[in-house]
Design a protein around this motif. Structure first.
Motif, PDB file in Angstrom:
ATOM      1  N   SER A  82      -5.468   2.072   0.451  1.00 17.54           N
ATOM      2  CA  SER A  82      -5.789   3.501   0.475  1.00 17.54           C
ATOM      3  C   SER A  82      -5.751   4.101  -0.917  1.00 17.54           C
ATOM      4  CB  SER A  82      -4.806   4.254   1.388  1.00 17.54           C
ATOM      5  OG  SER A  82      -3.466   4.054   0.978  1.00 17.54           O
ATOM      6  N   GLY A  91       0.013   4.390   0.473  1.00 22.64           N
ATOM      7  CA  GLY A  91      -0.503   5.510   1.247  1.00 22.64           C
ATOM      8  C   GLY A  91       0.397   5.889   2.402  1.00 22.64           C
ATOM      9  N   THR A 138     -10.460   4.449  -3.653  1.00 21.77           N
ATOM     10  CA  THR A 138     -11.196   5.388  -2.819  1.00 21.77           C
ATOM     11  C   THR A 138     -12.479   5.841  -3.494  1.00 21.77           C
ATOM     12  OG1 THR A 138      -9.938   7.237  -3.741  1.00 21.77           O
ATOM     13  CG2 THR A 138      -9.114   6.260  -1.698  1.00 21.77           C
ATOM     14  N   ASP A 140       0.843  -1.196   0.000  1.00 20.52           N
ATOM     15  CA  ASP A 140       0.000   0.000   0.000  1.00 20.52           C
ATOM     16  C   ASP A 140       0.878   1.247   0.000  1.00 20.52           C
ATOM     17  OD1 ASP A 140      -2.817   1.159   0.414  1.00 20.52           O
ATOM     18  OD2 ASP A 140      -1.623   2.171   1.941  1.00 20.52           O
ATOM     19  N   LYS A 159      -2.951   4.462   9.859  1.00 19.99           N
ATOM     20  CA  LYS A 159      -3.755   3.640   8.960  1.00 19.99           C
ATOM     21  C   LYS A 159      -3.655   2.161   9.303  1.00 19.99           C
ATOM     22  CE  LYS A 159      -0.413   2.593   5.292  1.00 19.99           C
ATOM     23  NZ  LYS A 159      -0.104   2.702   3.858  1.00 19.99           N
ATOM     24  N   ASN A 173      -3.788   7.785   7.975  1.00 19.04           N
ATOM     25  CA  ASN A 173      -4.878   7.783   7.006  1.00 19.04           C
ATOM     26  C   ASN A 173      -5.263   9.224   6.681  1.00 19.04           C
ATOM     27  OD1 ASN A 173      -7.600   7.761   5.877  1.00 19.04           O
ATOM     28  ND2 ASN A 173      -7.637   5.591   6.415  1.00 19.04           N
TER      29      ASN A 173
END
Length: 322
Positions: A218, A140, A221, A138, A166, A144
Motif C-alpha cells: 500500500s 498501511g 501507489t 506493509d 486490506k 485499505n
C-alpha cells in the motif's frame, strides 16, 4: 597522615570528568549506530519469513480448494449470476474474489459460512481483518484507505465505515490487462480472472513454472490526494463490471520490453504499475507463490522475458535461472 591524604584524594579520582562522560556517550552512540541496521535487518528478515509463510498457506489453500471442487478458485465472480450482463450498470455489484472463496481452507470457515454468496457482500463483511492476507512489512492501515465498497474506483474521502480490509496478495492475471475480460485461451493469460476455472491440466508450462500469487503493498501507489490508489482487498471487487478494474484482487506483469518500463516489479510511486502490478516492502523484489504451492523471491532485476514467462501459464517459454 598518609591515610588521611588517601581518603581526600580517592573520591576525586573516582569521579568521571566531563570529557570522560562525553567519550562514553560518543562510544555508546557509535555502538547504537552500528547495531541499529543489524536490528532492522533482523526484523525485516522475520517479517519476510512471516510473509512467506502466509503465501505458502495461500498456496496450500488453493490446492485444497482444487481437491474439493476439482478446479482452482475463480479470480472473482458476480454474486448470484456469473453470466450477468456487465454492460448494464444496474447489474454492477460487489463481487466475490478468490480470497473469499478460499476462506474455509485458511481456517476461516465460520466467516465463510456467514456470507451469502448469492448476494453482494457488504462493507461490514469486508472489514474483517485477516492476518493471512497481510504482509507484516506493509505499513498501511488495516483498512485499505484508497478503495471503498460503493464503487470500483478510488476515493480517499470516504469514511472508514465504507472501507474494506486490506490484502497484500493478488492473483496473477498474466500479462493481460486487469481492466478487461480475461480469456482462458490467451497465451498471455495467467491463473485468474473473471469466471476463471482452471484445472491442473491447464498449466501447460507446469505449475512450478507459473506464478499464482504475488505481492501488492500500500506504499507504491498511483496518483495523489483523492485519486491516489494502491494495495488490494481480500473479499473481492466493489461494484464490479466487465470492462472495469479488478486490480483489487488481481495483479499483472509486463509482457514486452516497452511494458517493462510501465509495469516493472516495484514500480515507482505515481505510475500505473504501482497499483496494477506487483510490489512489496521487501528490499530488492517480491515474494511469489507458484502454482505448485512453493514460494520464491522474485528479484526486481530479473529480465522481463523471464518474468513474463513465469506470469503466463501456457506460452511455452523456456525459462532460465531466476
Amino acid at each position: 597522615m598518609r591515610h588521611e591524604d588517601r581518603r581526600r584524594i580517592s573520591p576525586k579520582n573516582a569521579a568521571f570528568t566531563l570529557v570522560e562522560l562525553l567519550v562514553v556517550i560518543a562510544i555508546i552512540g557509535v555502538l547504537i549506530a552500528l547495531l541499529l541496521p543489524a536490528v532492522q535487518q533482523a526484523r525485516e528478515a522475520a517479517r519476510r519469513m512471516s510473509c512467506t509463510n502466509n503465501m505458502k498457506q495461500l498456496g496450500l489453500a488453493i490446492h485444497n480448494y482444487h481437491d474439493t471442487f476439482s478446479r482452482f478458485p475463480p479470480g472473482y465472480l458476480h454474486p448470484g449470476d456469473p453470466n450477468i450482463n456487465f454492460n448494464d450498470w444496474n447489474d454492477w455489484a460487489n463481487s466475490y474474489g478468490w480470497g473469499a472463496f478460499i476462506l474455509p481452507f485458511i481456517e476461516q470457515s465460520a466467516l465463510h459460512d456467514s456470507m451469502d454468496f448469492t448476494t453482494p457482500w457488504t462493507a461490514a463483511e469486508a472489514q474483517h481483518e485477516l492476518s493471512a492476507f497481510v504482509c507484516p512489512s506493509d505499513p498501511g492501515p488495516p483498512l485499505n484507505k484508497f478503495y471503498y465498497q460503493g464503487n470500483n474506483l478510488q476515493d480517499a474521502n470516504q469514511p472508514e465505515s465504507e472501507r474494506m480490509a486490506k490484502s497484500n496478495y493478488v492473483a496473477n492475471v498474466g500479462t493481460l490487462s486487469v481492466n478487461g475480460y480475461w480469456s482462458k485461451s490467451s497465451s498471455s493469460a495467467g491463473v485468474a480472472g473473471y469466471k476463471s476455472d482452471l484445472k491442473f491440466k491447464d498449466f501447460v508450462d507446469g505449475t512450478s513454472h507459473t506464478i499464482y500469487f504475488c505481492e501488492r503493498d500500500s506504499v507504491h501507489t498511483r496518483g495523489s490526494g483523492q485519486y491516489e490508489v494502491g494495495g488490494a482487498v481480500w473479499i473481492g471487487v466493489p461494484k464490479a463490471y466487465g470492462a472495469g478494474t479488478s486490480s483489487h484482487v488481481l495483479g499483472r506483469f509486463a509482457g514486452s520490453a516497452s511494458e517493462s518500463t510501465i509495469y516493472p516489479i516495484n514500480s515507482p510511486k505515481g505510475t500505473y504499475g504501482a497499483y496494477l502490478g506487483v510490489n512489496s516492502q521487501h528490499p530488492g523484489g517480491v515474494s511469489v507463490t507458484l502454482g505448485d504451492g512453493s514460494v520464491r523471491f522474485l528479484s526486481e532485476y530479473t529480465e522481463w522475458q523471464t518474468v513474463a514467462g513465469l506470469a503466463r501459464r501456457a506460452d511455452g517459454a523456456v525459462l532460465g535461472e531466476w
